[in-house]
Design a protein around this motif. Structure first.
Motif, PDB file in Angstrom:
ATOM      1  N   UNK B 103      -6.415   7.536   4.953  1.00  0.00           N
ATOM      2  CA  UNK B 103      -6.666   7.888   6.356  1.00  0.00           C
ATOM      3  C   UNK B 103      -5.800   7.028   7.290  1.00  0.00           C
ATOM      4  N   UNK B 104      -5.623   5.759   6.927  1.00  0.00           N
ATOM      5  CA  UNK B 104      -4.794   4.888   7.765  1.00  0.00           C
ATOM      6  C   UNK B 104      -3.323   5.308   7.679  1.00  0.00           C
ATOM      7  N   UNK B 105      -2.907   5.689   6.481  1.00  0.00           N
ATOM      8  CA  UNK B 105      -1.530   6.165   6.319  1.00  0.00           C
ATOM      9  C   UNK B 105      -1.307   7.416   7.169  1.00  0.00           C
ATOM     10  N   UNK B 106      -2.275   8.325   7.181  1.00  0.00           N
ATOM     11  CA  UNK B 106      -2.143   9.540   7.984  1.00  0.00           C
ATOM     12  C   UNK B 106      -1.937   9.187   9.459  1.00  0.00           C
ATOM     13  N   UNK B 107      -2.616   8.141   9.901  1.00  0.00           N
ATOM     14  CA  UNK B 107      -2.499   7.715  11.291  1.00  0.00           C
ATOM     15  C   UNK B 107      -1.202   6.973  11.577  1.00  0.00           C
ATOM     16  N   UNK B 108      -0.869   6.062  10.670  1.00  0.00           N
ATOM     17  CA  UNK B 108       0.242   5.130  10.925  1.00  0.00           C
ATOM     18  C   UNK B 108       1.595   5.672  10.478  1.00  0.00           C
ATOM     19  N   UNK B 109       1.596   6.607   9.523  1.00  0.00           N
ATOM     20  CA  UNK B 109       2.846   7.195   9.019  1.00  0.00           C
ATOM     21  C   UNK B 109       3.875   6.162   8.548  1.00  0.00           C
ATOM     22  N   UNK B 110       3.494   5.248   7.665  1.00  0.00           N
ATOM     23  CA  UNK B 110       4.487   4.293   7.146  1.00  0.00           C
ATOM     24  C   UNK B 110       5.455   4.978   6.183  1.00  0.00           C
ATOM     25  N   UNK B 111       6.620   4.361   5.968  1.00  0.00           N
ATOM     26  CA  UNK B 111       7.573   4.882   4.991  1.00  0.00           C
ATOM     27  C   UNK B 111       7.299   4.332   3.608  1.00  0.00           C
ATOM     28  N   UNK B 112       6.595   3.197   3.591  1.00  0.00           N
ATOM     29  CA  UNK B 112       6.323   2.520   2.330  1.00  0.00           C
ATOM     30  C   UNK B 112       4.960   1.845   2.433  1.00  0.00           C
ATOM     31  N   UNK B 113       4.166   1.950   1.373  1.00  0.00           N
ATOM     32  CA  UNK B 113       2.947   1.142   1.286  1.00  0.00           C
ATOM     33  C   UNK B 113       3.139   0.223   0.085  1.00  0.00           C
ATOM     34  N   UNK B 114       3.030  -1.085   0.308  1.00  0.00           N
ATOM     35  CA  UNK B 114       3.205  -2.035  -0.792  1.00  0.00           C
ATOM     36  C   UNK B 114       1.862  -2.701  -1.074  1.00  0.00           C
ATOM     37  N   UNK B 115       1.337  -2.458  -2.282  1.00  0.00           N
ATOM     38  CA  UNK B 115       0.061  -3.045  -2.690  1.00  0.00           C
ATOM     39  C   UNK B 115       0.304  -4.006  -3.849  1.00  0.00           C
ATOM     40  N   UNK B 116      -0.700  -4.818  -4.149  1.00  0.00           N
ATOM     41  CA  UNK B 116      -0.636  -5.620  -5.359  1.00  0.00           C
ATOM     42  C   UNK B 116      -0.905  -4.738  -6.553  1.00  0.00           C
ATOM     43  N   UNK B 117      -0.416  -5.145  -7.740  1.00  0.00           N
ATOM     44  CA  UNK B 117      -0.690  -4.285  -8.899  1.00  0.00           C
ATOM     45  C   UNK B 117      -2.145  -4.396  -9.305  1.00  0.00           C
ATOM     46  N   UNK B 118      -2.788  -5.493  -8.942  1.00  0.00           N
ATOM     47  CA  UNK B 118      -4.129  -5.737  -9.472  1.00  0.00           C
ATOM     48  C   UNK B 118      -4.818  -6.762  -8.595  1.00  0.00           C
ATOM     49  N   UNK B 119      -6.079  -6.538  -8.299  1.00  0.00           N
ATOM     50  CA  UNK B 119      -6.870  -7.555  -7.610  1.00  0.00           C
ATOM     51  C   UNK B 119      -7.461  -8.447  -8.687  1.00  0.00           C
ATOM     52  N   UNK B 120      -7.362  -9.777  -8.517  1.00  0.00           N
ATOM     53  CA  UNK B 120      -7.750 -10.663  -9.622  1.00  0.00           C
ATOM     54  C   UNK B 120      -9.263 -10.846  -9.732  1.00  0.00           C
ATOM     55  N   UNK B 121     -10.041 -10.149  -8.909  1.00  0.00           N
ATOM     56  CA  UNK B 121     -11.493 -10.193  -9.097  1.00  0.00           C
ATOM     57  C   UNK B 121     -11.976  -9.012  -9.959  1.00  0.00           C
ATOM     58  N   UNK B 122     -11.712  -7.780  -9.506  1.00  0.00           N
ATOM     59  CA  UNK B 122     -12.179  -6.638 -10.315  1.00  0.00           C
ATOM     60  C   UNK B 122     -11.212  -6.271 -11.438  1.00  0.00           C
ATOM     61  N   UNK B 123      -9.975  -6.811 -11.373  1.00  0.00           N
ATOM     62  CA  UNK B 123      -8.953  -6.502 -12.387  1.00  0.00           C
ATOM     63  C   UNK B 123      -8.836  -5.000 -12.650  1.00  0.00           C
ATOM     64  N   UNK B 124      -8.952  -4.189 -11.593  1.00  0.00           N
ATOM     65  CA  UNK B 124      -8.955  -2.736 -11.788  1.00  0.00           C
ATOM     66  C   UNK B 124      -7.573  -2.144 -12.043  1.00  0.00           C
ATOM     67  N   UNK B 125      -6.586  -2.606 -11.260  1.00  0.00           N
ATOM     68  CA  UNK B 125      -5.236  -2.051 -11.351  1.00  0.00           C
ATOM     69  C   UNK B 125      -5.256  -0.530 -11.143  1.00  0.00           C
ATOM     70  N   UNK B 126      -5.786  -0.100 -10.017  1.00  0.00           N
ATOM     71  CA  UNK B 126      -5.927   1.332  -9.759  1.00  0.00           C
ATOM     72  C   UNK B 126      -5.498   1.765  -8.364  1.00  0.00           C
TER      73      UNK B 126
END
Ligand SMILES: Cc1cc2nc3c(=O)[nH]c(=O)nc-3n(C[C@H](O)[C@H](O)[C@H](O)COP(=O)(O)OP(=O)(O)OC[C@H]3O[C@@H](n4cnc5c(N)ncnc54)[C@H](O)[C@@H]3O)c2cc1C
Ligand SMILES: Nc1ncnc2c1ncn2[C@@H]1O[C@H](COP(=O)(O)O)[C@@H](O)[C@H]1O
Lengths: 309, 248
Positions: B103-126
């Motif tokens: 929803x934020x991307x729809x509003x902000x229209x970025x060209x790139x979203x950079x996330x971490x590969x994994x959060x070190x608490x839930x270790x989900x990587x999703x």
């Protein structure tokens, strides 16, 4: 329950990680498999021979080469109309594809399962394996990645699956493969090696790593691993990293050399059957998980060990 | 091009997590919290792209409790331009995070979203992969190198066998791996400046996203504990042990 297991393959060979995923899937119900890529007839035949294999779905299209998730996930999502669970090994490929499938199906993925506790209940590690959570899904379909070290490998022979071609969902036009740098080595792969010799920051350079670690690994017919620090410093390539955010291994014997034992490293190797540590600091945390330790300068102890084996 | 960087507040990576005795979770009371280390790498990458003239604005987003404001201030002090806090005290799963981010991307229209590969608490990587699916964008996960070109981005990825390079059309998702860069420390003047950078506060309701969890956690326990073994006097003793084990 009808499961669909992602068959990981490379260069025409079925990868071992698939076999642990099959074992996990078999605990849920019927095991169906998916082989995607071009010229994958041989892989499909190998998949059909896995003990317990039911239907092997084969999607033969170059769009699926290199397992590009933009192309593969729509294929899986389409096949999930007839399956209840998608099961992938928690390899870099599985981790790349499965969450994309999960979001397409509007379900929460269950990452890196350690055990199947019930029809929709699983255990999985959190906080670098310092805690084990038991989770139950309320979604109508399951998307799961499987920690290879937590499940026995299904027998690669003895199955009599039936092979069935499925239509291609084509190229999504979002991504393309450019190149890869895949190390060719005669050494056992880390995740299936029976013995692993691992080196840390203390090695000091790639030359020393090669000079000290390699001969010992050669003597033992071992795979070679490393700590993050050793990889970051460029002593060895990224695919050697063992740990929370690298590879998870559980060999019969793990020898940690000049590795302090940070929780992130322990997360990747503490289920090894026997752990040996060589470190000059007697207070290094690695000794708290090691079955046998030697407090010594590795540059003396390791060559001596290699010589005496 | 605008870059969106989702950052999560998690237990500091130096802290050894303790499981609560009643099996309800991990004890986070009075524990040092920090930005997820992979997200620091994402912020750093975005700043480098801006410094190289490939991006003109960096927006940091965090979904979590009011305290996540500190994490956003860190991102601002490193060099992000503005921040959005989506405030909630609920435990929020990657799928719901991805929906809010969509929803934020729809509003902000970025060209790139950079996330971490994994959060070190839930270790989900999703989360990154899920966001890519929801947006119908390409995904360059576990990035070792990111090269933004004209209308496309090349991502060299850390994979089990080594490295793989893919080309994605923009806009796209990138998730960061450890070797992508070494994040900078925020300087004191920048920490001061960050206090006056814009920070918007929203709620999941503002984005009409259903964040009710799909997974219920019935128990959190400690893994089987390994006991410390024996310190051997010398290499000969180790050789003897290895022989006993049949490996030498
Ligand atoms: C987000 C995140 C993810 C991470 N993921 C991983 C991961 O997946 N895997 C991983 O390994 N780490 C990971 N880390 C890094 C981890 O926290 C440690 O920094 C790292 O494991 C340390 O590597 P090391 O033990 O080789 O180095 P150090 O901690 O520096 O230890 C070197 C050891 O060598 C010993 N030593 C020095 N000289 C000698 C000598 N001559 N002879 C014998 N012993 C000697 C020292 O006593 C010391 O114990 C991660 C960190 C973060 C923040
Ligand atoms: N609550 C959150 N707020 C902001 N970003 C998040 C949040 N949860 C996950 N992310 C992002 O998603 C990445 C992967 O998280 P995960 O899928 O939980 O392992 C993190 O490194 C963050 O970039």
């Amino acid at each position: 329950m009808k499961t669909l297991v992602w068959v990981e393959h490379e260069g025409g060979d079925l990868k071992d990680a698939t076999l642990s995923a099959v074992t996990a899937a078999a605990k849920l119900g019927e095991v169906h498999l998916l082989v995607a890529g071009s010229d994958v007839g041989g892989v499909a035949e190998a998949a059909a021979k896995i003990a317990g294999a039911g239907k092997v779905h084969v999607a033969d299209d170059a769009a699926y080469d290199h397992a590009l998730p933009e192309n593969v996930a729509p294929l899986v999502a389409a096949l999930m109309a007839d399956h209840d669970a998608f099961v992938a090994p928690a390899t870099t490929t599985g981790k790349n594809i499965a969450p994309r499938v999960a979001a397409m199906l509007d379900v929460m993925q269950i990452s890196d399962i350690l055990s199947v506790e019930g029809e929709k209940s699983f255990t999985r590690p959190i906080y670098a394996g310092n805690a084990i959570a038991t989770v139950t899904s309320s979604d109508s379909k399951l998307v799961i990645t499987v920690r290879g070290t937590a499940f026995e490998k299904a027998a690669a022979e003895g199955g009599s699956g039936t092979i069935e071609a499925v239509g291609s969902t084509g190229d999504a036009g979002l991504s393309s493969f450019v190149s890869e740098e895949i190390a060719q080595s005669d050494r056992p792969e880390l995740t299936s090696a029976k013995i692993i010799v691992s080196g840390g920051r203390a090695l000091g350079s790639s030359e020393k790593f090669e000079e000290v670690i390699t001969p010992l690994a050669d003597k033992l017919g071992a795979g070679i691993g490393a700590s993050r620090a050793a990889v970051d410093a460029g002593y060895v390539p990224n695919d050697y990293q063992v740990g929370q955010t690298g590879k998870i291994v559980a060999p019969e014997l793990y020898i940690a050399i000049g590795i302090s034992g940070a929780i992130q490293h322990l997360a990747g190797m503490k289920d090894s059957k026997t752990i040996v540590a060589i470190n000059k600091d007697e207070d290094a945390p690695i000794f708290q998980v090691a079955d046998y330790g030697i407090v010594a300068d590795l540059f003396n102890a390791v060559p001596e060990l290699t010589g005496k084996l | 091009m605008k870059i969106l960087v989702p950052v999560k507040r998690v237990i500091d990576y130096n802290v050894k997590p303790r499981v609560k005795a009643d099996g309800s979770g991990v004890d986070l009371a009075n524990v040092k919290m920090s930005m997820n280390p992979f997200d620091e790498i994402s912020v750093e990458e975005a700043i480098r792209l801006k410094e190289a003239g490939k991006a003109d604005e960096i927006v940091a987003v965090s979904i979590g409790p009011v305290k996540a404001t500190e994490t956003l201030r860190t991102a601002l002090a490193m060099g992000a331009d503005r921040a959005i806090l989506v405030e909630t005290d609920d435990e929020i799963e990657p799928l719901a995070v991805a929906k809010i981010l969509k929803a934020i991307v729809d509003e902000e229209q970025p060209g790139l979203v950079i996330l971490g590969k994994q959060a070190i608490d839930d270790d989900s990587n999703q989360t990154g992969q899920m966001l890519a699916a929801l947006l119908g964008w390409g995904q360059g996960t576990f990035a070792n190198t990111v090269e933004v070109g004209d209308g496309s981005v090349e991502v060299k990825r850390e994979v089990d066998g080594g490295l793989q390079t893919v080309k994605l059309s923009l806009p796209a998702i990138v998730t960061t791996d450890l070797r992508l860069n070494e994040p900078r420390y925020a300087s004191l003047p920048n920490i001061m400046k960050a206090k006056s950078k814009p920070l918007d506060t929203k709620t999941p309701g503002d984005y009409s996203v259903d964040i009710s969890p799909r997974l219920t956690t019935s128990n959190v326990s400690e893994p089987p504990k390994r006991e410390a073994g024996e310190i051997l006097p010398d290499v000969d003793a180790l050789v003897a042990k290895l022989k006993e084990m049949g490996v030498a």
